[in-house]
Design a protein around this motif. Sequence first.
Motif, PDB file in Angstrom:
ATOM      1  N   ALA A  39      26.160  18.472 -48.762  1.00  0.00           N
ATOM      2  CA  ALA A  39      24.749  18.303 -48.403  1.00  0.00           C
ATOM      3  C   ALA A  39      24.614  18.352 -46.883  1.00  0.00           C
ATOM      4  N   CYS A  40      23.375  18.281 -46.409  1.00  0.00           N
ATOM      5  CA  CYS A  40      23.091  18.214 -44.974  1.00  0.00           C
ATOM      6  C   CYS A  40      22.074  17.091 -44.727  1.00  0.00           C
ATOM      7  N   GLY A  41      22.085  16.578 -43.514  1.00  0.00           N
ATOM      8  CA  GLY A  41      21.040  15.639 -43.067  1.00  0.00           C
ATOM      9  C   GLY A  41      20.901  14.420 -43.952  1.00  0.00           C
ATOM     10  N   THR A  42      19.650  14.112 -44.248  1.00  0.00           N
ATOM     11  CA  THR A  42      19.344  12.939 -45.076  1.00  0.00           C
ATOM     12  C   THR A  42      20.040  13.013 -46.431  1.00  0.00           C
ATOM     13  N   SER A  43      20.122  14.200 -46.993  1.00  0.00           N
ATOM     14  CA  SER A  43      20.759  14.344 -48.312  1.00  0.00           C
ATOM     15  C   SER A  43      22.241  13.981 -48.221  1.00  0.00           C
ATOM     16  N   TRP A  44      22.850  14.256 -47.084  1.00  0.00           N
ATOM     17  CA  TRP A  44      24.249  13.859 -46.861  1.00  0.00           C
ATOM     18  C   TRP A  44      24.348  12.324 -46.843  1.00  0.00           C
ATOM     19  N   SER A  53      12.529  22.983 -44.424  1.00  0.00           N
ATOM     20  CA  SER A  53      13.752  23.407 -45.097  1.00  0.00           C
ATOM     21  C   SER A  53      14.486  24.411 -44.216  1.00  0.00           C
ATOM     22  N   VAL A  54      15.776  24.178 -44.087  1.00  0.00           N
ATOM     23  CA  VAL A  54      16.577  24.937 -43.113  1.00  0.00           C
ATOM     24  C   VAL A  54      17.275  26.069 -43.852  1.00  0.00           C
ATOM     25  N   THR A  55      16.599  27.213 -43.879  1.00  0.00           N
ATOM     26  CA  THR A  55      17.105  28.325 -44.678  1.00  0.00           C
ATOM     27  C   THR A  55      17.946  29.313 -43.871  1.00  0.00           C
ATOM     28  N   ALA A  84      18.712   5.676 -38.254  1.00  0.00           N
ATOM     29  CA  ALA A  84      18.827   6.290 -36.922  1.00  0.00           C
ATOM     30  C   ALA A  84      18.286   7.715 -36.934  1.00  0.00           C
ATOM     31  N   LEU A  85      18.584   8.456 -37.996  1.00  0.00           N
ATOM     32  CA  LEU A  85      18.086   9.839 -38.078  1.00  0.00           C
ATOM     33  C   LEU A  85      16.563   9.856 -38.117  1.00  0.00           C
ATOM     34  N   LYS A  86      15.967   8.944 -38.907  1.00  0.00           N
ATOM     35  CA  LYS A  86      14.497   8.893 -39.000  1.00  0.00           C
ATOM     36  C   LYS A  86      13.893   8.652 -37.624  1.00  0.00           C
ATOM     37  N   LEU A  87      14.471   7.698 -36.878  1.00  0.00           N
ATOM     38  CA  LEU A  87      13.906   7.380 -35.564  1.00  0.00           C
ATOM     39  C   LEU A  87      14.030   8.589 -34.620  1.00  0.00           C
ATOM     40  N   LYS A  88      15.208   9.202 -34.599  1.00  0.00           N
ATOM     41  CA  LYS A  88      15.422  10.388 -33.743  1.00  0.00           C
ATOM     42  C   LYS A  88      14.427  11.484 -34.071  1.00  0.00           C
ATOM     43  N   GLU A  89      14.321  11.796 -35.358  1.00  0.00           N
ATOM     44  CA  GLU A  89      13.524  12.948 -35.786  1.00  0.00           C
ATOM     45  C   GLU A  89      12.069  12.845 -35.379  1.00  0.00           C
ATOM     46  N   ILE A  90      11.480  11.673 -35.568  1.00  0.00           N
ATOM     47  CA  ILE A  90      10.030  11.641 -35.381  1.00  0.00           C
ATOM     48  C   ILE A  90       9.565  10.924 -34.120  1.00  0.00           C
ATOM     49  N   ALA A 110      25.979  19.508 -55.256  1.00  0.00           N
ATOM     50  CA  ALA A 110      25.127  19.684 -54.073  1.00  0.00           C
ATOM     51  C   ALA A 110      23.906  18.795 -54.210  1.00  0.00           C
ATOM     52  N   VAL A 111      23.556  18.139 -53.119  1.00  0.00           N
ATOM     53  CA  VAL A 111      22.337  17.321 -53.111  1.00  0.00           C
ATOM     54  C   VAL A 111      21.396  17.920 -52.068  1.00  0.00           C
ATOM     55  N   SER A 112      20.198  18.256 -52.501  1.00  0.00           N
ATOM     56  CA  SER A 112      19.251  18.907 -51.586  1.00  0.00           C
ATOM     57  C   SER A 112      17.826  18.692 -52.060  1.00  0.00           C
ATOM     58  N   GLN A 113      16.981  18.202 -51.174  1.00  0.00           N
ATOM     59  CA  GLN A 113      15.568  18.037 -51.518  1.00  0.00           C
ATOM     60  C   GLN A 113      14.964  19.401 -51.839  1.00  0.00           C
ATOM     61  N   SER A 114      15.081  20.317 -50.892  1.00  0.00           N
ATOM     62  CA  SER A 114      14.412  21.617 -51.036  1.00  0.00           C
ATOM     63  C   SER A 114      15.114  22.527 -52.034  1.00  0.00           C
ATOM     64  N   GLY A 115      16.423  22.362 -52.138  1.00  0.00           N
ATOM     65  CA  GLY A 115      17.204  23.294 -52.963  1.00  0.00           C
ATOM     66  C   GLY A 115      17.358  24.651 -52.301  1.00  0.00           C
ATOM     67  N   GLU A 116      17.013  24.730 -51.003  1.00  0.00           N
ATOM     68  CA  GLU A 116      17.057  26.004 -50.299  1.00  0.00           C
ATOM     69  C   GLU A 116      17.913  25.968 -49.035  1.00  0.00           C
ATOM     70  N   THR A 117      18.511  24.846 -48.715  1.00  0.00           N
ATOM     71  CA  THR A 117      19.263  24.737 -47.473  1.00  0.00           C
ATOM     72  C   THR A 117      20.429  25.739 -47.462  1.00  0.00           C
ATOM     73  N   ALA A 118      20.436  26.590 -46.437  1.00  0.00           N
ATOM     74  CA  ALA A 118      21.369  27.727 -46.422  1.00  0.00           C
ATOM     75  C   ALA A 118      22.823  27.287 -46.521  1.00  0.00           C
ATOM     76  N   VAL A 178       8.101  16.323 -42.765  1.00  0.00           N
ATOM     77  CA  VAL A 178       9.416  16.911 -42.462  1.00  0.00           C
ATOM     78  C   VAL A 178      10.511  15.850 -42.582  1.00  0.00           C
ATOM     79  N   ALA A 179      10.181  14.629 -42.194  1.00  0.00           N
ATOM     80  CA  ALA A 179      11.171  13.546 -42.304  1.00  0.00           C
ATOM     81  C   ALA A 179      11.231  13.099 -43.758  1.00  0.00           C
ATOM     82  N   SER A 180      12.390  13.204 -44.327  1.00  0.00           N
ATOM     83  CA  SER A 180      12.547  12.887 -45.743  1.00  0.00           C
ATOM     84  C   SER A 180      12.481  11.376 -45.980  1.00  0.00           C
ATOM     85  N   THR A 181      11.673  10.957 -46.933  1.00  0.00           N
ATOM     86  CA  THR A 181      11.563   9.527 -47.251  1.00  0.00           C
ATOM     87  C   THR A 181      11.735   9.315 -48.762  1.00  0.00           C
TER      88      THR A 181
HETATM   89  O1  M6R Z   1      16.332  20.129 -48.376  1.00  0.00           O
HETATM   90  P1  M6R Z   1      17.606  19.413 -48.023  1.00  0.00           P
HETATM   91  O2  M6R Z   1      17.707  18.083 -48.637  1.00  0.00           O
HETATM   92  O3  M6R Z   1      18.823  20.262 -48.351  1.00  0.00           O
HETATM   93  O4  M6R Z   1      17.563  19.261 -46.471  1.00  0.00           O
HETATM   94  C1  M6R Z   1      18.638  18.732 -45.757  1.00  0.00           C
HETATM   95  C2  M6R Z   1      18.227  18.363 -44.354  1.00  0.00           C
HETATM   96  O5  M6R Z   1      17.769  19.479 -43.650  1.00  0.00           O
HETATM   97  C3  M6R Z   1      17.132  17.285 -44.342  1.00  0.00           C
HETATM   98  O6  M6R Z   1      17.512  16.153 -45.057  1.00  0.00           O
HETATM   99  C4  M6R Z   1      16.796  16.874 -42.903  1.00  0.00           C
HETATM  100  O7  M6R Z   1      17.847  16.178 -42.331  1.00  0.00           O
HETATM  101  C5  M6R Z   1      15.483  16.089 -42.905  1.00  0.00           C
HETATM  102  N1  M6R Z   1      14.651  16.495 -41.806  1.00  0.00           N
HETATM  103  C6  M6R Z   1      15.700  14.610 -42.860  1.00  0.00           C
HETATM  104  O8  M6R Z   1      14.552  13.854 -42.678  1.00  0.00           O
END
Ligand code: M6R
Length: 367
Positions: free
Chosen positions: A57-62, A363-365, A242-248, A103-111, A156-159
């Motif tokens: 996974a990446c980011g919050t999903s990680w 989503s980071v495609t 920490a990620l939430k605070l940084k991001e927004i 794989a854990v992903s909110q969007s299901g599209e993270t490259a 954009v910030a995942s909650t």
């Molecule tokens: O869609 P995904 O769960 O695969 O996205 C992973 C990260 O890009 C995502 O969690 C990102 O870190 C968010 N902006 C967190 O708030």
Amino acid sequence: EKGGYDHFMLKEIHEQPRSIRDCFRGRLNVAEGWVSLGGIKDYENKLIAAPRLIMVACGTSWHACTVGEYLIEDLARINVEVEYASEFRYRNPIITENDIVIAVSQSGETADTLAALELAKSKGATILGICNVVGSSISRITDAGSYTHAGPEIGVASTKAFTAQVTVLTLMALMLAHKKGTISESKYRTLLAELDAIPEKVQKVLDSSDKLIQDIASLYSKATNALYLGRGNCFPVALEGALKLKEISYIHAEGYPAAEMKHGPIALIDEEMPVFVIATQGPSYEKVVSNIQEVKARKGKVVAIVTEGDVHVKAMADQVIEIPKTDEHLVPLLATIPFQLLSYYIAIMRGCNVDQPRNLAKSVTVE
Ligand code: M6R
């Protein structure tokens, strides 16, 4: 469309009692005493027999995966490796046909996450997905999976997607532990009932701490740095805070396992530095208390998340935020909520665009 809230992020934070409940639907039955994840039912035997599970996974999903690692290893006694998808795919990882890659992903599209799965698939591994977006690329290429059912997440910030991911992983840990016989029937039953009570406890946190968190936010909205500390399954909650605070809010923040503080970050502590600590009752409580004392001895400011009724930490911290008591395995689902609200209010006070922070995409495609 924002349901009366000023921002999608705040709406989504407040939706969590419902989104967690939605995630239980058809999967958790306390009266009959079972947990079932229909989407991965055919893989249950393979999962409990697996020598290890690899989560990518990446980011919050990680961060959600890292909470899952603590739960699955502790309850189901299955070895779990959590990998950043971007690192995993490029380091010639050892993957065999016996492996299960989740794989854990909110969007299901993270490259990177998608590419990590494709790599695992090419080596013959079983690939599973935990996604929020129905019909997304990851949900389509995986052999099977479980949706998080959090509903559309616009901020954009995942909650709410994060708490839904942690919920699915908790259900998975319980299902595996029960099937494998690594927890007693009574512990299993207790955990099911405690899990079922989480949505109303999240509601309680939202209702009881909102005003207090706004006050705390106003004290620290001008900070330039912040440290987040947690131990055990709350270490990833510190990373997520920490990620939430940084991001927004664009405040530099670091999450650390509390005991790592003395291996470096303690050098940063002075009277300007807020330290946000998860200090709930549980196996590491005493140790976290010592970490708080170390921060206070260096004049750092301590904001602690504590279990309702705590007096000990209250006496030494600058501010405390109480959360209801729950089983130690479920604390991440509650402790996350105050950190989400805190970053939201700090970002608002700094005049930031919380729903669409600079430089970030939902989503980071692209890799
Ligand atoms: O869609 P995904 O769960 O695969 O996205 C992973 C990260 O890009 C995502 O969690 C990102 O870190 C968010 N902006 C967190 O708030």
